[in-house]
Design an enzyme around this catalytic site. Structure first.
Site, PDB file in Angstrom:
ATOM      1  N   CYS A  12       3.484   1.616   2.692  1.00  0.00           N
ATOM      2  CA  CYS A  12       4.719   0.853   2.435  1.00  0.00           C
ATOM      3  C   CYS A  12       5.677   1.679   1.575  1.00  0.00           C
ATOM      4  O   CYS A  12       6.889   1.706   1.813  1.00  0.00           O
ATOM      5  CB  CYS A  12       4.405  -0.460   1.716  1.00  0.00           C
ATOM      6  SG  CYS A  12       3.318  -1.571   2.612  1.00  0.00           S
TER       7      CYS A  12
ATOM      8  N   ASP B  14       8.806  27.853 -31.914  1.00  0.00           N
ATOM      9  CA  ASP B  14       9.875  28.399 -32.735  1.00  0.00           C
ATOM     10  C   ASP B  14       9.449  28.179 -34.189  1.00  0.00           C
ATOM     11  O   ASP B  14       8.740  27.221 -34.491  1.00  0.00           O
ATOM     12  CB  ASP B  14      11.174  27.653 -32.434  1.00  0.00           C
ATOM     13  CG  ASP B  14      12.300  28.055 -33.366  1.00  0.00           C
ATOM     14  OD1 ASP B  14      12.493  29.262 -33.565  1.00  0.00           O
ATOM     15  OD2 ASP B  14      12.957  27.152 -33.917  1.00  0.00           O
TER      16      ASP B  14
ATOM     17  N   CYS C  41       0.838  -1.200   0.000  1.00  0.00           N
ATOM     18  CA  CYS C  41       0.000   0.000   0.000  1.00  0.00           C
ATOM     19  C   CYS C  41       0.871   1.246   0.000  1.00  0.00           C
ATOM     20  O   CYS C  41       2.100   1.165   0.030  1.00  0.00           O
ATOM     21  CB  CYS C  41      -0.948   0.005   1.203  1.00  0.00           C
ATOM     22  SG  CYS C  41      -0.097   0.164   2.790  1.00  0.00           S
TER      23      CYS C  41
ATOM     24  N   ASP D   9      17.056  26.846 -28.758  1.00  0.00           N
ATOM     25  CA  ASP D   9      16.027  27.517 -27.968  1.00  0.00           C
ATOM     26  C   ASP D   9      16.130  27.199 -26.481  1.00  0.00           C
ATOM     27  O   ASP D   9      15.160  27.351 -25.740  1.00  0.00           O
ATOM     28  CB  ASP D   9      14.637  27.096 -28.479  1.00  0.00           C
ATOM     29  CG  ASP D   9      14.444  27.443 -29.939  1.00  0.00           C
ATOM     30  OD1 ASP D   9      14.610  28.615 -30.297  1.00  0.00           O
ATOM     31  OD2 ASP D   9      14.138  26.538 -30.722  1.00  0.00           O
TER      32      ASP D   9
END
Length: 749
Positions: free
Chosen positions: A27, A436, A24, A639
């Site tokens: 844990c 771009d 779970c 870029d």
């Protein structure tokens, strides 16, 4: 968001651990804290659905394993994806088989006791006293035999002062059994109406949870199918050609520089460069592009792609973990183990969930014992057990990991690599996409579409001189002029002097002539009269072309009309983004008129033109200050400042290492359609995560009060502990099944 590729992933070595015993969200938190406490660990990502841990830093694997074991779980170092896959599949198959027989045995006993109760008496009398004692011992044997993992882990948790799902199951079933045994041993101690036995509940709950865990494991297995398909792309052998002739060798023996043969139907084993032959390759599983791609000598081939037609020889370059496919698999696994901000909500709840549930169960039991109807003790026990069982936090722990595993895998199939799950959440919240222009919206391959000569200069003379000058330039516009000269098969002279004039153009000397090639500003600075070309240049610029002026000895010789055409799919992809409600912006260093013309053709909402690379980041920042959540789409290299400033960065490319290592989302095919696919899928993944979290929270928000008996005074409804067990198992299966819908997610056309 600050994009720092070094900080983002180069946090030291990456260690993969295969975990055992996780059940779970609690844990997950225990293991994660244990790993992060190890000296040298920079970050640890624990995935409940995969039962794996990715650990970044300089810690020794042995120390990491010891930390996990000390926390009460099992761990094993995994150094190879294929080994991980085999061991994980073995682990899952074992779990499915084990949970199946454990569930069946417990349910056989549980149903048997239930039917006995229907036709007999489920309370202790003088006549059946010893029968029930024997059945109680049989129930205990079955509980230990089929549910020992719950009790063993609960005991480990108790010793460490922690609690998990196992604590709730062990407490609920153990309390019901102990109560029943006390009734059997000391029946006179209990009021006659409180002598009901709950052996069948203990057995049924363990059986139902085991069956639920089996179905949950099967769902987890399906969620990883996309990654498994990527792993299947690597062939086990390769055909090597050397002085011994042609032979087939295991993939592990392939070395850099080896010459390998590919024939129709073969799958490429490693990355390399074609030396002989040609063929068509299916790259769909790497790029998402459905059509085969033609490959010729000098072209790159990537591991995992398939030859659909042709025969060729290629030289191995990147092998093993260096291939593009290996990078993709590594990125996918890393993203599947990461956690978005929305998933941290479940972590915070899980940290206190189990202790709070135990407190609620005790409080509800006490209320029923002191002010509830008769038999108070029996009701108190039922309430206590049902609250504990129905509240197991399995669904809460699986809500986001299952969506991430399935969603990231599906994204990879569409040719979109996700660097971190948090990027998906941010992408789903974005409202503005900035592109771009060159190489992103356009092909990035400018071509000369027109040439106009002036002052007595001829076409060939202008092309020969201009192309000769451009031999020293690396700008895309220079390549367009050089391509034209190659088409004309002209012999070019090398310039005796060459200068690059930043933002203006180039200058140089060929055959004693002073040459200038560049924009209008350059001509103005050098006092070159361009009046004769004004009307033509104005007309071409208005139609989206870039006009490059060429002057010889301060006299205008000609203008080159250069166009970088839009990609074939750009317009359709941008229309899809518009339908999704995105604001589209073009960010370019090109001149305003050219940019506006292309934007009009493409359907772009806004143009920010004439921006130098260093100014692009500021343009993104300005948009953010206006309240926009910005996605920046660029090539991942030029870029970089703008990508770093954006809320989400998307790199266009062909899966190069640089692109993969710099952007949060990387597109494996150079297509705006992939941008639309990625953004639409990100919304689908976020929606799926919200559905799972909502379902998990609502389940507990409604289930716990109902289990505590709030409906009893109103409608006389009181849940049986067995119903609680079935509901808990159903909630986990529902979450896993909902997440697996992402594996078939279809992006809109």
């Amino acid at each position: 968001m600050n994009l720092d590729p070094v900080a983002a992933e180069n946090q030291g070595d990456q260690v993969t651990l295969l975990l055992d015993g996780l059940s779970c969200a609690a844990c997950v938190l225990k293991v994660q804290k244990a790993l992060q406490a190890v000296p040298g660990v920079n970050n640890a990502q624990v995935n409940l659905a995969e039962r794996t841990a990715l650990v970044f830093g300089q810690a020794q694997p042995a120390a990491l394993i010891d930390a996990v074991v000390e926390a009460g779980y099992g761990a094993e170092l995994i150094e190879d994806e294929q080994i991980r896959r085999e061991k994980q599949q073995t682990q899952i198959r074992h779990e499915i088989a084990q949970r199946k027989w454990q569930g069946i045995i417990a349910l056989i006993l549980g149903f048997g006791l239930t039917f006995w109760g229907l036709f007999g008496e489920m309370s202790v009398t003088a006549q059946n006293h010893y029968y029930w004692l024997l059945l109680g011992l049989l129930t205990l044997a079955v509980m230990v035999f089929t549910g020992d993992h719950f009790y063993r882990k609960a005991l480990q948790n108790l010793r460490k002062g922690t609690s998990t799902m196992d604590t709730l199951v062990a407490l609920g079933t153990g309390t019901a059994w102990l109560y029943s045994m006390f009734v059997c041993l000391y029946p006179t101690f209990f009021p006659e109406n409180s002598r009901h036995l709950y052996f069948e509940a203990s057995a049924m709950i363990i059986g139902l949870i085991n069956i639920g865990k089996m179905l949950e494991a099967k769902a987890k297995q399906r969620s990883s199918t996309a990654l498994e398909r990527l792993l299947d792309l690597t062939p086990p052998t390769a055909k090597v050609v050397d002085e011994l002739g042609e032979r087939e060798i295991p993939l592990q023996q392939v070395q850099q520089g080896m010459l390998l043969r590919l024939q129709t139907g073969d799958r490429v084993s490693v990355d390399g460069i074609i030396e002989q032959g040609a063929g068509w390759l299916d790259e769909s599983m790497l790029t998402g592009e459905p059509l085969p791609v033609e490959k010729q000598p000098g072209d790159k081939v990537s591991a995992g792609t398939t030859v659909t037609d042709g025969t060729l020889l290629f030289r191995a370059e990147q092998i093993g973990s260096q291939t593009t496919l290996a990078n993709i698999i590594r990125l996918v696994r890393q993203a599947q183990s990461s956690k978005p901000q929305i998933g941290q909500i479940a972590d915070k709840v899980a940290a206190v969930f189990v202790p709070v549930v135990i407190g609620i169960a005790l409080l509800a039991a006490l209320i029923w014992y002191f002010i509830g109807p008769a038999p108070q003790l029996s009701y108190a026990l039922v309430i206590f057990t049902t609250v504990l069982i129905i509240a197991c936090p399995c669904a809460l722990g699986l809500a986001t990991p299952m969506s991430i595993i399935a969603g990231v895998g599906r994204a990879a199939e569409l040719g979109v690599l996700v660097r971190d799950a948090d990027a998906l959440q941010k992408a789903a919240s974005a409202d503005t996409v900035v592109f771009d222009k060159t190489g992103t919206l356009t092909k990035g391959e400018p071509l000369v579409t027109g040439l106009h000569c002036f002052n007595g200069f001829g076409d060939m003379q202008v092309i020969e001189l201009a192309a000769g000058l451009e031999q020293g330039a690396g700008h895309p516009l220079a390549k367009a002029v050089l391509t034209l000269a190659q088409e004309k098969q002209l012999t070019l002279q090398n310039p005796s002097r060459f200068n690059t004039l930043k933002g203006l153009g180039v200058s140089g000397i060929i055959d004693g002539k002073n040459l200038l090639l560049g924009n209008r500003t350059l001509m103005s600075q050098q006092q070159v009269d361009i009046a004769a070309a004004a009307e033509t240049a104005e007309r071409e610029s208005a139609q989206g072309a870039t006009v490059v002026y060429f002057a010889v000895e301060q006299r205008l010789a000609g203008i080159f009309v250069i166009r970088d055409p839009l990609r074939e799919d750009s317009i359709h992809a941008l229309q899809r983004l518009h339908k999704q409600g995105y604001r589209l912006i073009m960010l370019t260093g090109d001149q305003e008129k050219t940019a506006q013309a292309i934007a009009k053709e493409a359907g772009i909402d806004q143009v920010i033109a004439g921006v130098l690379p260093e100014g692009k980041a500021q343009a993104i920042k300005d948009l953010q200050q206006q309240g926009y959540n910005v996605v920046m789409v660029g090539d991942g290299i030029n870029d970089a400042p703008a990508l770093a400033q954006a809320d989400v960065s998307i790199a266009m490319g062909s899966g190069s290492d640089i692109a993969i290592e710099t952007a949060e989302l990387t597109l494996m095919r150079h297509s705006i359609s992939a941008v639309a696919d990625g953004l639409i899928l990100s919304k689908g993944i976020l929606r799926n995560m919200k559905q799972n979290l909502f379902g998990a929270f609502v389940y507990n928000a409604l289930g716990i009060p109902i289990a505590a008996g709030v409906l009893y005074p109103i409608a006389g409804i009181l849940l049986n502990p067995m119903v609680g067990g079935a509901a808990m198992a159903f909630s986990s299966i529902t979450v896993a099944s909902n997440a697996n819908r992402l594996l078939k997610f279809k992006v809109d056309d």
